[in-house]
Motif scaffolding. Structure first.
Motif, PDB file in Angstrom:
ATOM      1  N   THR A 118      -4.284 -37.662  55.970  1.00 14.47           N
ATOM      2  CA  THR A 118      -4.258 -37.249  57.365  1.00 14.47           C
ATOM      3  C   THR A 118      -3.683 -38.301  58.300  1.00 14.47           C
ATOM      4  O   THR A 118      -3.866 -38.237  59.492  1.00 14.47           O
ATOM      5  CB  THR A 118      -5.673 -36.876  57.841  1.00 14.47           C
ATOM      6  OG1 THR A 118      -6.521 -38.010  57.715  1.00 14.47           O
ATOM      7  CG2 THR A 118      -6.237 -35.706  57.070  1.00 14.47           C
TER       8      THR A 118
ATOM      9  N   GLU B 118      -0.688 -29.691  59.926  1.00 18.50           N
ATOM     10  CA  GLU B 118      -1.948 -30.400  60.078  1.00 18.50           C
ATOM     11  C   GLU B 118      -1.733 -31.565  61.028  1.00 18.50           C
ATOM     12  O   GLU B 118      -0.760 -32.298  60.912  1.00 18.50           O
ATOM     13  CB  GLU B 118      -2.429 -30.911  58.722  1.00 18.50           C
ATOM     14  CG  GLU B 118      -3.757 -31.627  58.792  1.00 18.50           C
ATOM     15  CD  GLU B 118      -4.174 -32.157  57.446  1.00 18.50           C
ATOM     16  OE1 GLU B 118      -5.130 -31.604  56.885  1.00 18.50           O
ATOM     17  OE2 GLU B 118      -3.539 -33.114  56.960  1.00 18.50           O
TER      18      GLU B 118
ATOM     19  N   THR C 241      -9.278 -33.240  63.292  1.00 22.06           N
ATOM     20  CA  THR C 241      -8.108 -32.592  62.690  1.00 22.06           C
ATOM     21  C   THR C 241      -7.994 -31.151  63.180  1.00 22.06           C
ATOM     22  O   THR C 241      -8.990 -30.440  63.289  1.00 22.06           O
ATOM     23  CB  THR C 241      -8.236 -32.584  61.147  1.00 22.06           C
ATOM     24  OG1 THR C 241      -8.372 -33.925  60.689  1.00 22.06           O
ATOM     25  CG2 THR C 241      -7.016 -31.965  60.493  1.00 22.06           C
TER      26      THR C 241
ATOM     27  N   TYR D 272       0.381 -27.108  55.339  1.00 16.95           N
ATOM     28  CA  TYR D 272      -0.053 -26.661  56.657  1.00 16.95           C
ATOM     29  C   TYR D 272       0.597 -27.504  57.738  1.00 16.95           C
ATOM     30  O   TYR D 272       1.062 -28.602  57.487  1.00 16.95           O
ATOM     31  CB  TYR D 272      -1.585 -26.814  56.820  1.00 16.95           C
ATOM     32  CG  TYR D 272      -2.396 -25.966  55.897  1.00 16.95           C
ATOM     33  CD1 TYR D 272      -2.662 -24.633  56.218  1.00 16.95           C
ATOM     34  CD2 TYR D 272      -2.903 -26.479  54.715  1.00 16.95           C
ATOM     35  CE1 TYR D 272      -3.414 -23.841  55.369  1.00 16.95           C
ATOM     36  CE2 TYR D 272      -3.654 -25.687  53.861  1.00 16.95           C
ATOM     37  CZ  TYR D 272      -3.906 -24.371  54.191  1.00 16.95           C
ATOM     38  OH  TYR D 272      -4.644 -23.587  53.354  1.00 16.95           O
TER      39      TYR D 272
ATOM     40  N   ASN E 220       0.900 -33.431  55.346  1.00 18.96           N
ATOM     41  CA  ASN E 220       0.443 -32.300  54.546  1.00 18.96           C
ATOM     42  C   ASN E 220       1.568 -31.262  54.442  1.00 18.96           C
ATOM     43  O   ASN E 220       1.982 -30.695  55.456  1.00 18.96           O
ATOM     44  CB  ASN E 220      -0.799 -31.677  55.185  1.00 18.96           C
ATOM     45  CG  ASN E 220      -1.434 -30.610  54.318  1.00 18.96           C
ATOM     46  OD1 ASN E 220      -0.775 -29.945  53.535  1.00 18.96           O
ATOM     47  ND2 ASN E 220      -2.732 -30.453  54.467  1.00 18.96           N
TER      48      ASN E 220
ATOM     49  N   THR F  64      -5.759 -27.740  62.063  1.00 20.41           N
ATOM     50  CA  THR F  64      -4.912 -27.251  60.985  1.00 20.41           C
ATOM     51  C   THR F  64      -4.441 -25.850  61.316  1.00 20.41           C
ATOM     52  O   THR F  64      -5.242 -24.957  61.585  1.00 20.41           O
ATOM     53  CB  THR F  64      -5.680 -27.252  59.646  1.00 20.41           C
ATOM     54  OG1 THR F  64      -6.238 -28.549  59.435  1.00 20.41           O
ATOM     55  CG2 THR F  64      -4.767 -26.911  58.496  1.00 20.41           C
TER      56      THR F  64
END
Length: 171
Positions: free
Chosen positions: A35, A95, A104, A93, A90, A106
């Motif tokens: 992330t 994200e 986060t 997605y 990612n 998404t």
């Protein structure tokens, strides 16, 4: 702050320079690696505002677009405005994550052309606590999940007053 200008605050925050500082904990290295924002100090070329109806309430999302990529987002849920979240690496997605605050957002994979129609998985944050055995535990807490685009509201957003957006969030 009871009433504030959602779009103005979001736009000001999105255009501000974002930094990706923050402490990295070795025990969460794999999670944070997935992330970590790939861009810092972003100035966006354009914006797309989207209204969502989620299982836990309504969310407004302001996406920042840079070089034809959905590169950042800021969301408002229950009168709480998130910090700027930048796109992660990612591949499955759209994200977006903050550094240091472990928040986060998404969204299903979407290009700038279809960012206003893509569902979102939702808003989550890293939470800490104690496991039943008394040891420290870390997990993901869902703030707002299973978010569908409110197409009618999304179409109205460009022409709405900020106060009306705030009222919509509270309904």
């Amino acid at each position: 702050m009871t009433k504030w200008a959602v779009s103005a605050l979001v736009a000001m925050t999105l255009t501000a320079c974002a930094s990706s500082g923050g402490d990295k904990k070795p025990s969460a290295q794999a999670t944070e690696q997935a992330t970590t924002p790939v861009q810092t100090n972003v100035k966006f070329d354009s914006y797309a505002e989207v209204a969502y109806k989620c299982k836990e309430g309504k969310v407004l999302a302001m996406y920042g677009i840079k070089d034809n990529v959905v590169a950042g987002v800021q969301v408002v849920h229950q009168d709480i405005q998130s910090p700027l979240m930048l796109r992660t690496t990612n591949p499955k997605y759209n994200e977006f994550s903050t550094s240091g605050r472990h928040i986060t957002w998404t969204q299903n994979l979407a290009s700038p052309a279809d960012v206003k129609t893509a569902k979102a998985q939702g808003l989550s944050r890293l939470v800490t606590g104690k496991n039943p055995d008394g040891s420290a535990g870390v997990g993901v807490g869902v703030v707002a999940g299973n978010c569908d685009v409110d197409k009618a509201m999304t179409a109205q957003l460009p022409n709405m007053k900020d106060e009306d957006k705030v009222k919509w969030l509270g309904k």
